[in-house]
Write a protein that holds these residues in place. Structure first.
Motif, PDB file in Angstrom:
ATOM      1  N   THR A  27       9.798  68.559 -26.972  1.00 37.52           N
ATOM      2  CA  THR A  27       9.948  69.395 -25.775  1.00 37.52           C
ATOM      3  C   THR A  27      10.963  68.819 -24.784  1.00 37.52           C
ATOM      4  O   THR A  27      10.707  68.751 -23.589  1.00 37.52           O
ATOM      5  N   GLY A  28      12.109  68.412 -25.308  1.00 39.23           N
ATOM      6  CA  GLY A  28      13.179  67.958 -24.441  1.00 39.23           C
ATOM      7  C   GLY A  28      13.079  66.536 -23.941  1.00 39.23           C
ATOM      8  O   GLY A  28      13.906  66.085 -23.159  1.00 39.23           O
ATOM      9  N   VAL A  29      12.057  65.808 -24.379  1.00 43.44           N
ATOM     10  CA  VAL A  29      11.879  64.411 -23.972  1.00 43.44           C
ATOM     11  C   VAL A  29      12.099  63.505 -25.179  1.00 43.44           C
ATOM     12  O   VAL A  29      11.553  63.743 -26.253  1.00 43.44           O
ATOM     13  N   THR A  30      12.920  62.488 -25.008  1.00 46.82           N
ATOM     14  CA  THR A  30      13.137  61.490 -26.049  1.00 46.82           C
ATOM     15  C   THR A  30      12.598  60.150 -25.577  1.00 46.82           C
ATOM     16  O   THR A  30      12.910  59.705 -24.465  1.00 46.82           O
ATOM     17  N   VAL A  31      11.777  59.518 -26.404  1.00 48.82           N
ATOM     18  CA  VAL A  31      11.212  58.217 -26.091  1.00 48.82           C
ATOM     19  C   VAL A  31      11.550  57.260 -27.221  1.00 48.82           C
ATOM     20  O   VAL A  31      11.265  57.547 -28.390  1.00 48.82           O
ATOM     21  N   THR A  32      12.185  56.146 -26.886  1.00 46.38           N
ATOM     22  CA  THR A  32      12.469  55.098 -27.855  1.00 46.38           C
ATOM     23  C   THR A  32      11.664  53.867 -27.471  1.00 46.38           C
ATOM     24  O   THR A  32      11.743  53.405 -26.328  1.00 46.38           O
ATOM     25  N   ILE A  33      10.885  53.351 -28.412  1.00 45.08           N
ATOM     26  CA  ILE A  33      10.041  52.185 -28.160  1.00 45.08           C
ATOM     27  C   ILE A  33      10.578  51.023 -28.979  1.00 45.08           C
ATOM     28  O   ILE A  33      10.652  51.090 -30.205  1.00 45.08           O
ATOM     29  N   LYS A  34      10.972  49.948 -28.275  1.00 49.42           N
ATOM     30  CA  LYS A  34      11.554  48.773 -28.928  1.00 49.42           C
ATOM     31  C   LYS A  34      10.599  47.594 -28.777  1.00 49.42           C
ATOM     32  O   LYS A  34      10.192  47.270 -27.657  1.00 49.42           O
ATOM     33  N   PRO A  35      10.243  46.943 -29.884  1.00 49.07           N
ATOM     34  CA  PRO A  35       9.262  45.859 -29.818  1.00 49.07           C
ATOM     35  C   PRO A  35       9.842  44.580 -29.252  1.00 49.07           C
ATOM     36  O   PRO A  35      11.061  44.346 -29.298  1.00 49.07           O
ATOM     37  N   GLY A  36       8.962  43.743 -28.713  1.00 47.46           N
ATOM     38  CA  GLY A  36       9.330  42.400 -28.326  1.00 47.46           C
ATOM     39  C   GLY A  36       9.139  41.445 -29.489  1.00 47.46           C
ATOM     40  O   GLY A  36       8.918  41.856 -30.645  1.00 47.46           O
ATOM     41  N   TYR A  37       9.192  40.167 -29.215  1.00 49.09           N
ATOM     42  CA  TYR A  37       9.082  39.141 -30.256  1.00 49.09           C
ATOM     43  C   TYR A  37       7.755  39.252 -31.007  1.00 49.09           C
ATOM     44  O   TYR A  37       7.704  39.058 -32.228  1.00 49.09           O
ATOM     45  N   ASP A  38       6.678  39.576 -30.305  1.00 45.45           N
ATOM     46  CA  ASP A  38       5.352  39.654 -30.915  1.00 45.45           C
ATOM     47  C   ASP A  38       4.971  41.059 -31.348  1.00 45.45           C
ATOM     48  O   ASP A  38       3.808  41.334 -31.654  1.00 45.45           O
ATOM     49  N   GLY A  39       5.938  41.963 -31.395  1.00 44.73           N
ATOM     50  CA  GLY A  39       5.651  43.324 -31.801  1.00 44.73           C
ATOM     51  C   GLY A  39       5.396  44.230 -30.606  1.00 44.73           C
ATOM     52  O   GLY A  39       5.369  43.792 -29.448  1.00 44.73           O
ATOM     53  N   CYS A  40       5.195  45.508 -30.895  1.00 42.80           N
ATOM     54  CA  CYS A  40       4.965  46.487 -29.827  1.00 42.80           C
ATOM     55  C   CYS A  40       3.563  46.349 -29.253  1.00 42.80           C
ATOM     56  O   CYS A  40       2.617  45.980 -29.953  1.00 42.80           O
ATOM     57  N   ALA A  41       3.444  46.663 -27.983  1.00 39.18           N
ATOM     58  CA  ALA A  41       2.122  46.744 -27.358  1.00 39.18           C
ATOM     59  C   ALA A  41       1.337  47.862 -28.033  1.00 39.18           C
ATOM     60  O   ALA A  41       1.881  48.919 -28.351  1.00 39.18           O
ATOM     61  N   THR A  42       0.048  47.620 -28.282  1.00 38.64           N
ATOM     62  CA  THR A  42      -0.796  48.580 -28.974  1.00 38.64           C
ATOM     63  C   THR A  42      -1.602  49.412 -27.979  1.00 38.64           C
ATOM     64  O   THR A  42      -1.659  49.105 -26.785  1.00 38.64           O
ATOM     65  N   LEU A  88      -0.027  52.120 -32.871  1.00 40.95           N
ATOM     66  CA  LEU A  88      -1.373  52.249 -33.410  1.00 40.95           C
ATOM     67  C   LEU A  88      -1.691  51.144 -34.406  1.00 40.95           C
ATOM     68  O   LEU A  88      -2.815  51.075 -34.912  1.00 40.95           O
ATOM     69  N   ARG A  89      -0.719  50.282 -34.685  1.00 42.95           N
ATOM     70  CA  ARG A  89      -0.932  49.162 -35.602  1.00 42.95           C
ATOM     71  C   ARG A  89      -0.520  47.858 -34.930  1.00 42.95           C
ATOM     72  O   ARG A  89       0.554  47.762 -34.336  1.00 42.95           O
ATOM     73  N   ALA A  90      -1.357  46.851 -35.050  1.00 39.84           N
ATOM     74  CA  ALA A  90      -1.020  45.530 -34.504  1.00 39.84           C
ATOM     75  C   ALA A  90       0.142  44.940 -35.289  1.00 39.84           C
ATOM     76  O   ALA A  90       0.233  45.096 -36.507  1.00 39.84           O
ATOM     77  N   GLY A  91       1.033  44.251 -34.585  1.00 42.30           N
ATOM     78  CA  GLY A  91       2.162  43.601 -35.239  1.00 42.30           C
ATOM     79  C   GLY A  91       3.296  44.533 -35.611  1.00 42.30           C
ATOM     80  O   GLY A  91       4.204  44.142 -36.349  1.00 42.30           O
ATOM     81  N   ASP A  92       3.268  45.766 -35.115  1.00 41.54           N
ATOM     82  CA  ASP A  92       4.313  46.737 -35.424  1.00 41.54           C
ATOM     83  C   ASP A  92       5.616  46.305 -34.759  1.00 41.54           C
ATOM     84  O   ASP A  92       5.705  46.217 -33.539  1.00 41.54           O
ATOM     85  N   LYS A  93       6.631  46.031 -35.564  1.00 43.48           N
ATOM     86  CA  LYS A  93       7.920  45.567 -35.037  1.00 43.48           C
ATOM     87  C   LYS A  93       9.042  46.559 -35.296  1.00 43.48           C
ATOM     88  O   LYS A  93      10.220  46.217 -35.200  1.00 43.48           O
ATOM     89  N   ARG A  94       8.674  47.792 -35.618  1.00 44.73           N
ATOM     90  CA  ARG A  94       9.683  48.812 -35.852  1.00 44.73           C
ATOM     91  C   ARG A  94      10.139  49.433 -34.523  1.00 44.73           C
ATOM     92  O   ARG A  94       9.370  49.515 -33.575  1.00 44.73           O
ATOM     93  N   VAL A  95      11.381  49.861 -34.484  1.00 49.84           N
ATOM     94  CA  VAL A  95      11.851  50.688 -33.371  1.00 49.84           C
ATOM     95  C   VAL A  95      11.403  52.114 -33.661  1.00 49.84           C
ATOM     96  O   VAL A  95      11.704  52.668 -34.720  1.00 49.84           O
ATOM     97  N   ARG A  96      10.649  52.714 -32.729  1.00 47.54           N
ATOM     98  CA  ARG A  96      10.117  54.061 -32.940  1.00 47.54           C
ATOM     99  C   ARG A  96      10.802  55.030 -31.968  1.00 47.54           C
ATOM    100  O   ARG A  96      10.991  54.712 -30.800  1.00 47.54           O
ATOM    101  N   VAL A  97      11.174  56.181 -32.484  1.00 45.82           N
ATOM    102  CA  VAL A  97      11.805  57.218 -31.664  1.00 45.82           C
ATOM    103  C   VAL A  97      10.952  58.476 -31.759  1.00 45.82           C
ATOM    104  O   VAL A  97      10.617  58.930 -32.853  1.00 45.82           O
ATOM    105  N   TYR A  98      10.602  59.023 -30.599  1.00 48.77           N
ATOM    106  CA  TYR A  98       9.760  60.213 -30.522  1.00 48.77           C
ATOM    107  C   TYR A  98      10.483  61.253 -29.684  1.00 48.77           C
ATOM    108  O   TYR A  98      10.928  60.968 -28.572  1.00 48.77           O
ATOM    109  N   GLU A  99      10.650  62.453 -30.244  1.00 48.10           N
ATOM    110  CA  GLU A  99      11.325  63.533 -29.535  1.00 48.10           C
ATOM    111  C   GLU A  99      10.450  64.774 -29.565  1.00 48.10           C
ATOM    112  O   GLU A  99       9.980  65.189 -30.625  1.00 48.10           O
TER     113      GLU A  99
END
Length: 285
Positions: A60-75, A47-58
């Motif tokens: 109802t039994g689903v785990t999602v890990t989002i890892k940014p590229g060089y230019d940050g995560c896709a918004t 939800l923020r441009a330039g976000d370069k953090r690794v985000r983990v969302y868990e």
């Protein structure tokens, strides 16, 4: 509150640039914009441009890990490319055509369809968007079309420029969608969005709209606690700031298709289908 979404200048809604006549663009969508249900449920996009953090969302039994590229995560604004490609695939499928994960399009068509400007800067931003989508890696076990992926993948597998103009701007582009997303589209696990979705300015407004659309489905209302909505949105703001943003959005009554009713005492939001809007159906609406 009014029944219709205002078309004037708003902090929540951008002007509708698509109202300008253009005889050089094929209007294949006819106000039928599609999104896949799995990504509507899970906060894959920042939800923020330039976000370069690794985000983990868990949840109802689903785990999602989002890892940014060089230019940050896709918004979530970068997600417009997904929505555009999904809409093309569903349109082709509804017309009985063969579809594949590879989608060809002109960048001008994409910019106009998603309510963007078509100046040089917009073409450059679109190129950056493709880079972020390719660079962002998702590790998840999301289930689509009865199958569960337990692997990492980019938000797009690859992209290439087929044609450029004299100013070296991209004219024609080819994008390869991830196979799990293509499976979801092939199984028609998609929902129709409001034509005004692309007018929503704020990333959080877009995320809240798609959650409302996903959870209301064919029912007229969806009631959710602020803490749950905060978690599902993927917002990194403190809960009190998120709550304040939801109050402002409810007061503005600017969300397409739905009214928001905030209950301060219960700390809940109820999303109610607008009276002058039929409940949007699924894939073939």
């Amino acid at each position: 509150m009014g029944k219709n979404i205002p078309k004037t200048t708003s902090p929540h809604l951008a002007p509708d640039r698509r109202k300008q006549p253009d005889f050089f663009i094929a209007d294949i969508f006819d106000a039928s914009i599609k999104d896949d249900m799995a990504s509507m449920e899970h906060p894959l996009f920042a939800l923020r441009a330039g976000d370069k953090r690794v985000r983990v969302y868990e949840r109802t039994g689903v785990t999602v890990t989002i890892k940014p590229g060089y230019d940050g995560c896709a918004t979530i604004h970068d997600k417009d490319l997904w929505i555009y490609c999904i809409s093309q695939l569903v349109e082709a499928k509804n017309r009985g055509r063969e579809i594949s994960p590879t989608v060809h399009f002109t960048m001008y068509d994409f910019l106009r369809t998603t309510n963007r400007r078509t100046d040089g800067d917009s073409y450059e931003r679109a190129a950056s968007m493709l880079g972020r989508l390719k660079g962002t890696v998702i590790e998840t076990d999301i289930r689509t079309a009865g199958q569960r992926d337990r692997r990492g993948f980019g938000l797009i597998d690859s992209w290439r420029v087929i044609e450029r103009d004299s100013d070296e701007r991209m004219i024609a582009v080819e994008v390869d969608l991830p196979h799990w997303l293509f499976r979801s589209v092939s199984a028609m696990q998609v929902l129709t969005l409001s034509p005004d979705y692309f007018r929503l300015r704020k990333p959080l407004d877009r995320r809240v709209y798609e959650l409302a659309r996903k959870h209301c489905g064919h029912q007229p209302t969806w009631k959710v606690g602020i803490s749950t909505l905060h978690e599902k949105s993927g917002s990194t703001d403190k809960r009190f700031k998120f709550r304040a943003a939801m109050k402002l959005l409810a007061e503005a009554d600017a969300l397409p298709d739905y009214r928001m009713i905030f209950d301060t005492e219960a700390d809940t939001l109820t999303f109610r289908q607008r009276e002058n809007k039929a409940v949007r159906k699924g894939a073939t609406a």
